[in-house]
Design a protein around this motif. Structure first.
Motif, PDB file in Angstrom:
ATOM      1  N   LYS A   3     -27.681 -43.480  19.157  1.00  0.00           N
ATOM      2  CA  LYS A   3     -27.013 -42.811  19.126  1.00  0.00           C
ATOM      3  C   LYS A   3     -26.632 -42.362  20.520  1.00  0.00           C
ATOM      4  O   LYS A   3     -25.115 -42.413  20.534  1.00  0.00           O
ATOM      5  CB  LYS A   3     -26.617 -42.006  18.496  1.00  0.00           C
ATOM      6  N   ILE A   4     -27.571 -41.586  21.031  1.00  0.00           N
ATOM      7  CA  ILE A   4     -27.295 -40.935  22.179  1.00  0.00           C
ATOM      8  C   ILE A   4     -26.914 -41.830  23.147  1.00  0.00           C
ATOM      9  O   ILE A   4     -26.384 -41.657  24.481  1.00  0.00           O
ATOM     10  CB  ILE A   4     -27.902 -39.932  22.378  1.00  0.00           C
ATOM     11  N   PHE A   6     -26.475 -44.994  23.603  1.00  0.00           N
ATOM     12  CA  PHE A   6     -25.179 -45.476  23.185  1.00  0.00           C
ATOM     13  C   PHE A   6     -23.471 -44.854  23.409  1.00  0.00           C
ATOM     14  O   PHE A   6     -22.600 -45.447  23.913  1.00  0.00           O
ATOM     15  CB  PHE A   6     -24.059 -45.747  22.168  1.00  0.00           C
ATOM     16  N   ASN A   7     -23.411 -43.804  23.189  1.00  0.00           N
ATOM     17  CA  ASN A   7     -22.443 -42.434  23.595  1.00  0.00           C
ATOM     18  C   ASN A   7     -22.873 -42.629  24.693  1.00  0.00           C
ATOM     19  O   ASN A   7     -21.108 -42.370  25.770  1.00  0.00           O
ATOM     20  CB  ASN A   7     -22.932 -41.591  22.557  1.00  0.00           C
ATOM     21  N   GLY A   8     -23.248 -42.639  26.077  1.00  0.00           N
ATOM     22  CA  GLY A   8     -23.506 -42.454  27.290  1.00  0.00           C
ATOM     23  C   GLY A   8     -23.039 -43.597  27.642  1.00  0.00           C
ATOM     24  O   GLY A   8     -23.880 -43.539  29.416  1.00  0.00           O
ATOM     25  N   LEU A   9     -23.480 -44.897  26.954  1.00  0.00           N
ATOM     26  CA  LEU A   9     -23.258 -45.664  27.995  1.00  0.00           C
ATOM     27  C   LEU A   9     -22.160 -45.987  29.099  1.00  0.00           C
ATOM     28  O   LEU A   9     -22.627 -46.607  30.230  1.00  0.00           O
ATOM     29  CB  LEU A   9     -23.857 -47.110  27.366  1.00  0.00           C
ATOM     30  N   SER A  10     -21.393 -45.876  28.757  1.00  0.00           N
ATOM     31  CA  SER A  10     -19.804 -45.876  29.175  1.00  0.00           C
ATOM     32  C   SER A  10     -20.031 -45.365  29.904  1.00  0.00           C
ATOM     33  O   SER A  10     -19.147 -45.839  31.023  1.00  0.00           O
ATOM     34  CB  SER A  10     -19.104 -45.655  28.814  1.00  0.00           C
ATOM     35  N   GLU A  11     -20.503 -43.974  30.262  1.00  0.00           N
ATOM     36  CA  GLU A  11     -20.054 -43.182  31.546  1.00  0.00           C
ATOM     37  C   GLU A  11     -21.043 -43.404  32.822  1.00  0.00           C
ATOM     38  O   GLU A  11     -21.373 -43.627  33.672  1.00  0.00           O
ATOM     39  CB  GLU A  11     -20.473 -41.515  31.044  1.00  0.00           C
ATOM     40  N   GLY A  12     -22.572 -44.349  31.909  1.00  0.00           N
ATOM     41  CA  GLY A  12     -23.916 -44.378  32.888  1.00  0.00           C
ATOM     42  C   GLY A  12     -22.876 -45.858  33.391  1.00  0.00           C
ATOM     43  O   GLY A  12     -23.737 -46.113  34.764  1.00  0.00           O
ATOM     44  N   ILE A  13     -22.171 -46.710  32.959  1.00  0.00           N
ATOM     45  CA  ILE A  13     -21.947 -47.887  33.666  1.00  0.00           C
ATOM     46  C   ILE A  13     -20.775 -47.186  34.728  1.00  0.00           C
ATOM     47  O   ILE A  13     -20.984 -47.944  35.408  1.00  0.00           O
ATOM     48  CB  ILE A  13     -21.491 -48.726  32.352  1.00  0.00           C
TER      49      ILE A  13
END
Length: 122
Positions: A3-4, A6-13
């Motif tokens: 979940k962590i 997945f939640n941070g994926l957009s900011e990582g991208i």
């Protein structure tokens, strides 16, 4: 952990895209203006990052005011707060743009003191 991630994926991208963009711009600056071009771009980027952080601060600060007024069904107050934030950020953008256009070399000199070649770039 799933979940962590997945939640941070957009900011990582977003940060990955920023890193790739800066890398590609640095490559072009190396091609057109060598190390001096990269140094000048970096100094200007520091200044614009400061501008961006101020604008983000205004946006973050105004978010709770808009949210509270919207939740209280005070739509005109929410619109007024949004209008004020837009005017403030627009003014900040115009101010920093003017500073960089009319006296950018002075601010670049804050970061680069001794390299005459960098300061002489247009």
């Amino acid at each position: 952990m799933k979940k962590i991630l997945f939640n941070g994926l957009s900011e990582g991208i977003s940060y990955l895209a920023l890193a790739v963009s800066i890398f590609l711009m640095n490559r072009k600056f190396m091609y057109f203006a060598s190390e001096q071009g990269v140094a000048a771009f970096t100094a200007i980027h520091y200044i614009t990052s400061f501008e961006e952080l101020i604008m983000i601060g205004v946006a973050d600060g105004i978010a709770s005011i808009i949210s509270c007024n919207y939740g209280a069904k005070q739509y005109s107050r929410a619109k007024q707060a949004l209008y004020i934030a837009v005017i403030i950020n627009l003014s900040i953008g115009i101010l920093f743009y003017s500073i960089l256009v009319f006296s950018g070399k002075i601010f670049v000199a804050l970061f680069i003191k001794e390299d005459v070649e960098v300061l002489s770039l247009p």
